[in-house]
Design an enzyme around this catalytic site. Structure first.
Site, PDB file in Angstrom:
ATOM      1  N   ARG A 164       0.821  -1.215   0.000  1.00 56.18           N
ATOM      2  CA  ARG A 164       0.000   0.000   0.000  1.00 56.18           C
ATOM      3  C   ARG A 164       0.857   1.268   0.000  1.00 56.18           C
ATOM      4  NH1 ARG A 164      -2.227  -3.811  -0.896  1.00 56.18           N
ATOM      5  NH2 ARG A 164      -4.172  -4.659  -0.065  1.00 56.18           N
ATOM      6  N   SER A 269     -11.017   0.472   3.526  1.00 56.14           N
ATOM      7  CA  SER A 269     -10.056   0.244   4.621  1.00 56.14           C
ATOM      8  C   SER A 269      -9.417   1.573   5.035  1.00 56.14           C
ATOM      9  CB  SER A 269      -8.978  -0.739   4.182  1.00 56.14           C
ATOM     10  OG  SER A 269      -9.526  -2.007   3.908  1.00 56.14           O
ATOM     11  N   GLU A 365      -4.330   4.400   5.813  1.00 57.18           N
ATOM     12  CA  GLU A 365      -4.288   4.376   4.355  1.00 57.18           C
ATOM     13  C   GLU A 365      -4.785   5.696   3.795  1.00 57.18           C
ATOM     14  OE1 GLU A 365      -5.797   1.216   2.016  1.00 57.18           O
ATOM     15  OE2 GLU A 365      -5.262  -0.362   3.447  1.00 57.18           O
TER      16      GLU A 365
END
Length: 369
Positions: A164, A269, A365
Site C-alpha cells: 500500500r 479500509s 491508508e
C-alpha cells in the site's frame, strides 16, 4: 476548467460537505501545462491532487487549489502472443478498466474488481486485494511536475512499490500529477492456488491464486477446514474458472462485505494492517492466541488491523454522526452530516488505544487534509 469556492461533497466518498477555494479540472495534458504556466499564483496557498476521492479525509475547507484529472482513455500500445500493453488515462474509473480487460479475456487484475477510485490513484496506493497487487501489472507511470514544468515517465522499477505504498507518496513527488499509467495484461492464465491465512484457530480458510485466478471462497461458498490439496483438487475438477465468474463473485463478495459509500460515506479500509517480526508476533500470541495474522516475506507477519481495533473495543463504536463499522472494524463510516474532524478524532483514539495495548503504531491508508 477553473472554478471558485467549489463544493467537494460529491468528490469524496466520505460525502463530507467541504469546499475548496480553487478547483481546476483538465481533460488532457495540454490544458494542465497551460494552466500551470499561466496561473501558478493560484496554488501559492497549497494544492492537492484529487482523483476519485476514495482515499482522502478532509477535516476542513481547503484554502488552496484542487487539481482534478479527467483524462479518460484506454489505448493498446503493444501486443504479443502472450500479453497486451495498455496506456490508460488517470481520470478513468479503475473498475471500468478492470471490466474492459475481463471482457477482452485478459488476465491479471480481475481480483482488483470493484475497488473504487480512478486509475491515477492505483500506483500511488499500490492497490491490492485477494493476493494481487497492482505493481505486478504496472509498466510505468506518466505525470507532470508542476514545479519543474515538465512531463516525466517513471518506470515501474523506480516506483518503489511496497505494501500500500509507493514513491508517489513521498515529498519528492508531491508536485507530480499522474496523467496516465501503462499496464501489461496476460492473454494466458496461470493456475496456482495458494493458502493465504495462517491462523491455527481459523474455522474458514481462504484460498486464491497469487496470479489472480481461481477465486475459491465465493465459488465454493462455505468451505470449512479445507486443506491445500483439497482446494487444488476442487479447482482442477472444475477447470479454470472464467474471468467473468471471478469478477462476478469478487464484486458480490465486496458488495456483501462493504457498505455502499453512496449510502454510508466511507473510504473502505481506513488503516494498513501492521507488519511485525516474529518476536513481536510471538509476544502478542502469548496472551492472545486468537490473533489473526498473515505470513509475509523475510520472516515477517501482517497482523489484521481489524482484529486489533475489535480487540480494543472500538467495533461498532459511534461518536456523533460517525462511527466504526459493526461488521468490518477497519472501516469508519459517515452516517450522514458527519464532519471530518470527528472522524479524525475517532481515528486518533483508536490508534492511541492500540499503541497502549500492543505497542504498535498503525498507519492510515487515507490521506488527511
Amino acid at each position: 476548467m477553473l472554478k471558485l469556492d467549489y463544493c467537494l461533497k460529491d468528490l469524496n466518498t466520505f460525502g463530507l460537505d467541504i469546499r475548496t477555494k480553487y478547483y481546476f479540472s483538465f481533460s488532457n495534458e495540454q490544458e494542465l501545462e497551460q494552466f500551470v504556466n499561466e496561473r501558478s499564483d493560484l496554488y501559492s496557498n497549497g494544492f492537492f491532487i484529487l482523483g476519485g476521492g476514495s482515499n482522502v479525509l478532509f477535516t476542513k475547507d481547503f484554502a488552496g487549489l484542487i487539481f482534478h484529472p479527467k483524462i479518460k482513455f484506454i489505448e493498446i500500445i503493444n501486443e504479443s502472443d502472450h500479453y497486451v500493453d495498455f496506456e490508460v488515462g488517470a481520470g478513468l474509473v479503475w473498475d471500468d478498466f478492470v471490466e474492459y480487460c475481463v471482457n477482452k479475456g485478459l488476465y491479471g487484475i480481475e481480483n482488483l474488481s470493484y475497488i473504487p477510485g480512478f486509475v491515477g490513484a492505483v500506483p500511488v496506493q499500490n492497490i491490492g486485494a485477494y493476493g494481487v497487487e497492482a505493481k505486478d501489472f504496472i509498466l510505468s507511470v506518466r505525470g507532470y511536475d508542476i514545479f519543474k514544468n515538465e512531463f516525466i515517465d517513471i518506470p515501474c522499477s523506480d516506483c518503489r512499490f511496497s505494501y500500500r505504498n509507493s514513491v508517489f507518496k513521498t515529498n519528492e513527488f508531491r508536485s507530480f500529477i499522474i496523467l496516465s499509467v501503462k499496464f501489461r495484461l496476460c492473454k494466458l492464465p496461470k493456475r496456482r492456488v495458494e493458502y493465504f491465512r495462517e491462523n491455527p484457530n481459523a474455522t474458514t480458510l481462504s484460498y486464491w491464486s497469487t496470479s489472480s485466478l481461481d477465486f475459491v471462497p465465493s465459488i465454493f461458498k462455505s468451505i470449512t477446514k479445507l486443506n491445500l490439496d483439497k482446494a487444488r483438487k476442487l479447482t482442477a475438477d472444475y477447470g479454470i474458472i472464467s474471468l467473468e465468474t471471478i469478477r462476478k463473485n469478487i464484486i458480490r463478495t465486496r458488495k456483501r462485505r462493504l457498505p455502499d459509500y453512496r449510502v454510508l460515506g466511507n473510504v473502505g479500509s481506513f488503516y494498513k494492517s501492521p507488519i511485525v517480526n516474529k518476536n513481536k508476533l510471538d509476544q502478542i500470541k502469548k496472551s492472545n492466541r486468537d490473533v489473526i495474522y498473515f505470513p509475509m516475506q523475510n520472516d515477517e507477519f501482517k497482523i489484521s488491523v481489524g482484529w486489533l481495533i475489535e480487540y480494543c473495543g472500538f467495533k461498532g463504536v459511534r461518536v456523533n454522526n460517525v462511527g466504526v463499522d459493526v461488521k468490518r472494524p477497519n472501516m469508519i463510516l459517515n452516517y450522514g452530516n458527519g464532519v471530518g474532524m470527528d472522524i479524525d478524532e475517532l481515528a486518533q483514539k483508536i490508534e492511541d488505544s492500540i499503541f497502549r495495548k500492543f505497542g504498535i503504531r498503525i498507519e492510515r491508508e487515507v490521506v488527511v487534509i
